[in-house]
Enzyme design. Structure first.
Site, PDB file in Angstrom:
ATOM      1  N   SER A 275      -9.718  -0.117   7.267  1.00 16.59           N
ATOM      2  CA  SER A 275      -9.334  -0.039   5.918  1.00 16.59           C
ATOM      3  C   SER A 275      -8.549  -1.143   5.208  1.00 16.59           C
ATOM      4  O   SER A 275      -8.328  -1.265   3.995  1.00 16.59           O
ATOM      5  CB  SER A 275      -8.055   1.008   5.889  1.00 16.59           C
ATOM      6  OG  SER A 275      -8.828   2.059   5.864  1.00 16.59           O
TER       7      SER A 275
ATOM      8  N   LYS B 246       0.835  -1.036   0.071  1.00 16.15           N
ATOM      9  CA  LYS B 246      -0.064  -0.090  -0.089  1.00 16.15           C
ATOM     10  C   LYS B 246       0.765   1.268  -0.063  1.00 16.15           C
ATOM     11  O   LYS B 246       1.892   1.363   0.633  1.00 16.15           O
ATOM     12  CB  LYS B 246      -0.890   0.088   1.191  1.00 16.15           C
ATOM     13  CG  LYS B 246      -2.168   1.015   1.106  1.00 16.15           C
ATOM     14  CD  LYS B 246      -2.890   1.190   2.322  1.00 16.15           C
ATOM     15  CE  LYS B 246      -4.036   1.965   2.636  1.00 16.15           C
ATOM     16  NZ  LYS B 246      -4.474   1.854   3.876  1.00 16.15           N
TER      17      LYS B 246
ATOM     18  N   SER C 110      -9.566   2.285   3.098  1.00 17.28           N
ATOM     19  CA  SER C 110      -8.844   3.160   2.167  1.00 17.28           C
ATOM     20  C   SER C 110      -8.005   2.130   1.437  1.00 17.28           C
ATOM     21  O   SER C 110      -7.478   2.545   0.369  1.00 17.28           O
ATOM     22  CB  SER C 110      -8.038   4.011   3.117  1.00 17.28           C
ATOM     23  OG  SER C 110      -7.074   3.213   3.775  1.00 17.28           O
TER      24      SER C 110
END
Ligand SMILES: [Mg+2]
Ligand SMILES: [Zn+2]
Lengths: 506, 504, 101
Positions: free
Chosen positions: A184, A85, A160
């Site tokens: 997330s 990420k 997210s």
């Protein structure tokens, strides 16, 4: 390697890929290239990756291959590629946290978990898309365009960490790193039919994670199987002297727990406050069926009350923006990243304002302003102070519940993936997505989301299990068992039911 | 309403009509090997932006971890200032935007300082002792250093841009805050400087900092307010930031008293603000109050966990504390037998350590004092430097005095030898040896010189033999000259008297 | 806290100033319109945050986490300045700190 084998190998689990590497059936270079090819084929449209790191990934792969050929003892996942990420700093690779303000920034250091990946020899395929600074539940706040859900390209992949979940769900990577501040990792897992784990706070070092809310953030695995999450969690966990909140506990035997598939006598608590109103009927139905599966396998299902959970969302939306407003103050155009110089009167103060005005998106500005408000003179006690008290109450609810049960369960997300754009103009509606995942972040307890089946519109739903702090092993035990039971009933992994993405994902 | 429209009131007059109250915040940079929250070296001189890690540069993702040694030093300071040490305390973020702050917040302590409620006795020039109450001492980090470019004076005003070096960012600081210091009257400037000097000496004794004012290791923020009389409520204060010499501290207090008296006389109100001291004019100017300066949005630092010093650790530190300056002064006063006045002069000249080391190297206390407060003080004044900066060690002074005591050289030669030591020509004994400066007390040499002098000065000889024994000096002079001052004057006198058959 | 003052345009502008974020008039209007409902939704925390409930700042309680005073690897000047929007003489170049009056 034929196209057919390539097609097959990338659809297997990371554990299976690791076994193929050990057996010499495939090289890490071939495996890495197969994933890079897949990214080339489908990611234009999915937009799961913000940066693809072809050369470095292949060179790591070749190095692992030659070390293996030399008979070196390697980590179990050596040579299996991974996606990271973009909120995690990677030396020499751009890291933007999905924000315009960090466009082009190349960190001069690695996050501790990235060092662990490099040491273990996992080729890093690239950096995955995310809501800007991890602020969102749909990956729509990314400054670089939304990621699409592999199940339905008009839908959000969750957030997210939508990029990591989509990459894993679309076979672009067998493994990915996510971060979970309010859900997330777990919520994208639920809406993409993948597995995601938020470890106990402090299990995985936060050093090198671009912080949103320091007391809530935690990195964890994003995978297609529970065992893969366990393997990756074992790799990235462990004490880090660079993180004051890092646990000193020995890392648990997560993979063994995932493989045990034994839930006899396990007491599973159903959180009464996290069902009913707001939860979509089919999501709720898949949840109930999952519990029935566990019960048939010998688990005991108990209903428990966590009365303070209804204050958790409020506490979260005070603590998170407060800490974020402070953590994001450093993005000011002075030392790194974007600098916008206004024409008139370009003082440092005005340059900071212009830079932050242009470099931050709506949601980031919204949360910084809310946090600034909550911390400002006169409001601190009422807002931040009260929210921290709620945190105590949420912890007490967990403690009381775990007196009665071994793990807690709820649907991960109230609904299946919604349509892109559907909630962008309604912050409160967006925030409600995290209603079930937030309590774990407030309390520091670990949570896992695994697919529970197909729900509304034929889209995946997830079931979440929560365990006491430091008892992450229990998540792998119950998750591994339920995964096997459900896959038996489906005749294979849920992801096999996803529509085939063609070249260009058309 | 600007400062320039206000007439300064004569200091003595201001004091006669107003009662000043002080408040002093002292920042001391700790002499740890590394910074407060990361492993970057804590060094003064280095290429810009090289003594930094991702943490001290505030890079995204980097995290702080507390330096154990810095906490120990802070506890030492707290104990030396008779403070209570917190059972538990924590760090907070003090938030404001400024280019020298890498994170746009300073990690500091807010409502939970590590040390609180203490006191320290401050001795003034005339021996009066004032007890200053300490409110708190807390840990925090220093900021980077801005260099202002483009302005004519290198100052922030008029600069076109600035350059920032973050080597200092994250250096551990302890900030010590006094309670209001009342009842200083006309001695307020002296009290302020003496207080900071007292702290400086304590920091050095504790060996927690080099405590060099001129390097900014110790910086003082000086709060001054005036009220009509000691019974009245405290007036509005101003805070003059970062004053970093004792003289500047005195001048700051003096100036603020005169200025505030002027403001009040003009019927205006004192604005609570920060001010800056200007070395060149001796005045202070407004630091322009910022609208958001007061809203620091403090909140507990979520990246750090509380510090809870165990009582065992605190007691261990307490027993390891060195003798503090005040106690040491009392002890040395007794050991050395100086008068109070002599002792005060020694302290004011910063010569205590030097004299103690000189005594330790074998000199008597009085002779050590005589050297450091006499000849060496004169040389230091000439060179416009401090005693400890002179190119001579206490051991060399003790050696020099040893040569005098052993009658190897006399006082006059000793001063010549000292000049050579200061010029870097070597140790005293070696210089005496090399240059042949030892006193001549060999009778065979001296007798020849005496005979010559008697032969050359018949009239003087006649005077002496006629009873004017004091005329003997007129014979000794040429002898000393002939022996380049190295003759043992006492022995020469004896030989002359023997030769001339007179008795003293 | 049951009746927190509502957040108007001026408040949003002041917060933006405090947080050093340049906002357009349209943004100020929009945020001012949203914040009341968001703050209303979170205000429920005060219902249960009574005197007797202690605050939790860290989810896993810990104390006394220290590092020893040992120098670690530093960044080079080149690494430090690599991301700088502007650098000069080994230092970060930043705009004038005080504007001319
Ligand atoms: Mg101050
Ligand atoms: Zn301070």
């Amino acid at each position: 390697m034929t196209d057919a084998t390539q097609h097959d190998i990338i659809r297997t689990s990371a554990a299976a890929q690791a076994a193929a590497l050990v057996a010499g059936e495939i090289s890490s270079e071939e495996l890495t290239r197969a994933h890079l090819d897949r990214i080339t084929a489908v990611d234009d449209d999915l937009n799961a990756f913000l940066h693809v790191n072809t050369e470095e990934a292949l060179s790591t792969a070749r190095e692992v291959d030659s070390r293996r050929a030399a008979g070196e003892e390697l980590h179990g996942l050596a040579g299996v590629p991974i996606a990271v990420k973009d909120v995690v700093v990677t030396q020499g690779q751009p890291t933007t946290a999905g924000s315009r303000i960090l466009e082009g920034w190349i960190p001069p250091y690695d996050a501790t978990l990235v060092s662990a990946l490099r040491t273990a020899g996992l080729p890093i395929l690239g950096k995955t898309n995310m809501d800007e600074f991890a602020m969102g539940s749909s990956t729509e706040t990314s400054a670089y365009g939304p990621t699409r859900n592999p199940w339905d390209r008009d839908r959000i992949p969750g957030g997210s960490g939508g990029g990591s979940a989509a990459a894993v769900g679309a076979y672009e990577a067998p493994l990915a790193i996510g971060t979970d501040t309010g859900g997330s990792i777990r919520q994208p897992g639920a809406v993409t039919g993948t597995v995601g784990v938020k470890p106990t706070y402090g299990s995985v070092s936060r050093y090198g994670l671009i912080a949103m809310a320091s007391s809530l953030d935690q990195a964890g695995p994003v995978t297609r199987t529970v065992e893969d999450s366990a393997l990756l969690h074992e790799l990235i966990a462990g004490h880090d002297p660079h993180d004051s909140t890092s646990l000193t506990d020995p890392v648990g035997a997560f993979a063994a727990a995932a493989r045990s598939k034994d839930v006899k006598g396990l007491r599973v608590g159903v959180i009464e406050e996290l069902e009913g109103e707001g939860f979509a009927p089919e999501v709720q139905a898949r949840f109930t069926e999952s519990l029935e599966q566990l019960e048939r396998a010998g688990a005991e299902i108990v209903r428990v009350k966590c009365p303070n959970f209804r204050y958790a969302l409020g506490a979260y939306y005070l603590i998170m923006p407060s800490e974020a407003s402070s953590n994001l103050a450093k993005f000011d155009g002075m030392r790194f990243g974007l600098r916008v110089v206004p024409e008139d009167h370009p003082t440092a103060e005005n340059v900071m304002k212009a830079t932050r005005g242009a470099g931050f998106g709506d949601e980031v500005k919204r949360r910084i302003l809310l946090g600034t408000y909550a911390l400002s003179a006169g409001y601190f006690d009422a807002y931040y102070g009260s929210a921290q008290k709620v945190r105590t109450l949420v912890q007490r609810d967990f403690a009381a519940a775990f007196e009665q049960v071994d793990v807690l369960a709820s649907p991960t997300s109230p609904t299946v993936a919604f349509r892109l754009g559907e909630k962008v103009d309604d912050p409160m509606a967006m925030y409600m997505n995290d209603i079930a995942t937030i309590p774990a972040n407030l309390a520091g307890t670990p949570g896992i989301s695994i697919p529970s089946g197909l729900a509304e519109d034929g889209l995946p739903a997830g079931i979440q299990f929560l365990a006491p702090a430091r008892a992450d092993e229990r998540l792998y035990r119950v998750g591994g068992a339920l995964e096997a039971l459900l896959e038996d009933s489906w005749g294979g992994p849920l992801l096999a039911k996803a529509p085939e993405l063609m070249n260009g994902a058309k | 309403m600007t400062a320039s429209t206000i007439d300064l009131v004569d200091y003595d007059e201001a004091i006669s009509r107003f009662d000043p109250v002080l408040g002093i915040e002292v920042h001391v940079e700790l002499g740890t090997a590394t910074k407060m929250f990361d492993g970057a070296p804590n060094i003064f001189a280095a290429e810009p932006n090289t003594a930094i890690t991702p943490t001290s540069l505030g890079l995204p993702g980097a995290l702080p971890v507390v330096n154990h040694k810095a906490v120990e030093f802070a506890i030492k300071i707290g104990l030396a200032l008779n403070c209570s040490i917190a059972e538990t305390c924590r760090f907070s973020r003090k938030q404001y935007f400024y280019p020298d702050l890498t994170k746009n917040f300073q990690t500091s302590q807010y409502d939970e300082p590590i040390a609180y409620e203490g006191w320290v006795d401050v001795e003034l020039e005339d021996g009066e002792i004032i007890r200053v109450e300490i409110e708190r001492a807390h840990m925090e980090e220093d900021a980077g250093k801005n260099t202002h470019v483009g302005g004519s004076t290198g100052r922030i005003h008029g600069a076109t841009h600035s350059q920032v070096d973050y080597n200092r960012a994250g250096v551990p600081l302890v900030e010590i805050v006094t309670k209001p210091i009342p009842n200083t009257k006309g001695r307020a400037p002296e009290v302020a400087a003496a207080y900071v000097r007292t702290l400086r000496d304590i920091f050095r004794a504790l060996e927690i900092s080099e405590a060099k004012m001129e390097r900014g290791n110790v910086r003082a923020d000086i709060n001054v307010s005036l009220r009509a009389n000691p019974e009245a409520e405290l007036g509005t204060r101003t805070e003059t930031k970062n004053v970093n010499s004792f003289r500047s501290i005195e001048r700051t207090v003096r100036y603020e008293i005169s200025r505030q008296a002027g403001v009040l006389d003009a019927g205006q109100k004192i604005i609570q603000e920060t001010r800056h001291f200007h070395e060149d004019t001796g005045g202070t100017s407004s630091g322009r109050p910022k609208s958001d300066a007061e809203d620091y949005r403090y909140f507990p630092e979520p990246d750090l966990v509380p510090v809870a010093p165990s009582r065992e650790w605190v007691e261990e530190i307490r027993t390891s504390l060195p003798e503090l300056p005040a106690a040491r002064r009392r002890r040395l006063l007794g050991d050395w037998g100086f008068t109070d006045l002599e002792m005060r002069d020694v302290i004011n000249a910063d010569a205590l350590d030097l004299i103690e080391s000189t005594v330790a190297a074998g000199a008597s206390a009085q002779s050590a004092r005589k050297w450091w407060m006499g000849e060496l003080a004169r040389v230091a004044r000439e060179q416009e430097s401090e005693l400890h900066e002179l190119a001579v060690t206490p051991a060399q002074i003790a050696e020099l005095q040893g040569l005098v005591d052993g009658k190897k050289i006399n006082d006059k030669i000793a001063k010549q030898v000292l000049t050579k030591v200061l010029a870097g020509e070597g140790d005293p004994a070696a210089i005496v040896e090399k240059e042949g400066l030892a006193v001549v007390s060999d009778d065979s040499v001296l007798t020849g010189a005496v005979d010559q002098a008697i032969a050359d000065n018949p009239d003087v000889v006649a005077k002496i033999q006629g009873g004017k024994v004091q005329a003997i000096g007129a014979l000794i002079g040429p002898i000393m000259k002939a022996t380049r001052g190295q003759a043992d004057a006492g022995r020469v006198r004896e030989i002359i008297m023997e030769k001339l058959g007179v008795t003293g | 806290m049951s009746h927190m003052p509502s957040i108007g345009r001026d408040d949003v502008a002041r917060l933006a100033d405090l947080a050093r974020i340049q906002l357009t008039d349209e943004e100020i209007d929009r945020f001012a319109g949203e914040f009341d409902s968001i703050m209303d939704a979170v205000a429920s925390v005060s219902e249960v945050a009574t005197e007797d409930v202690p605050a939790t700042s860290h989810p896993i309680a810990m104390t006394n986490v220290f590092r020893e005073d040992v120098v670690e690897t530093t960044l080079t000047q080149e690494q430090a300045l690599a991301g700088a929007p502007e650098a000069q003489d080994g230092r970060f170049a930043v705009p004038q700190i005080l504007g001319e009056e």
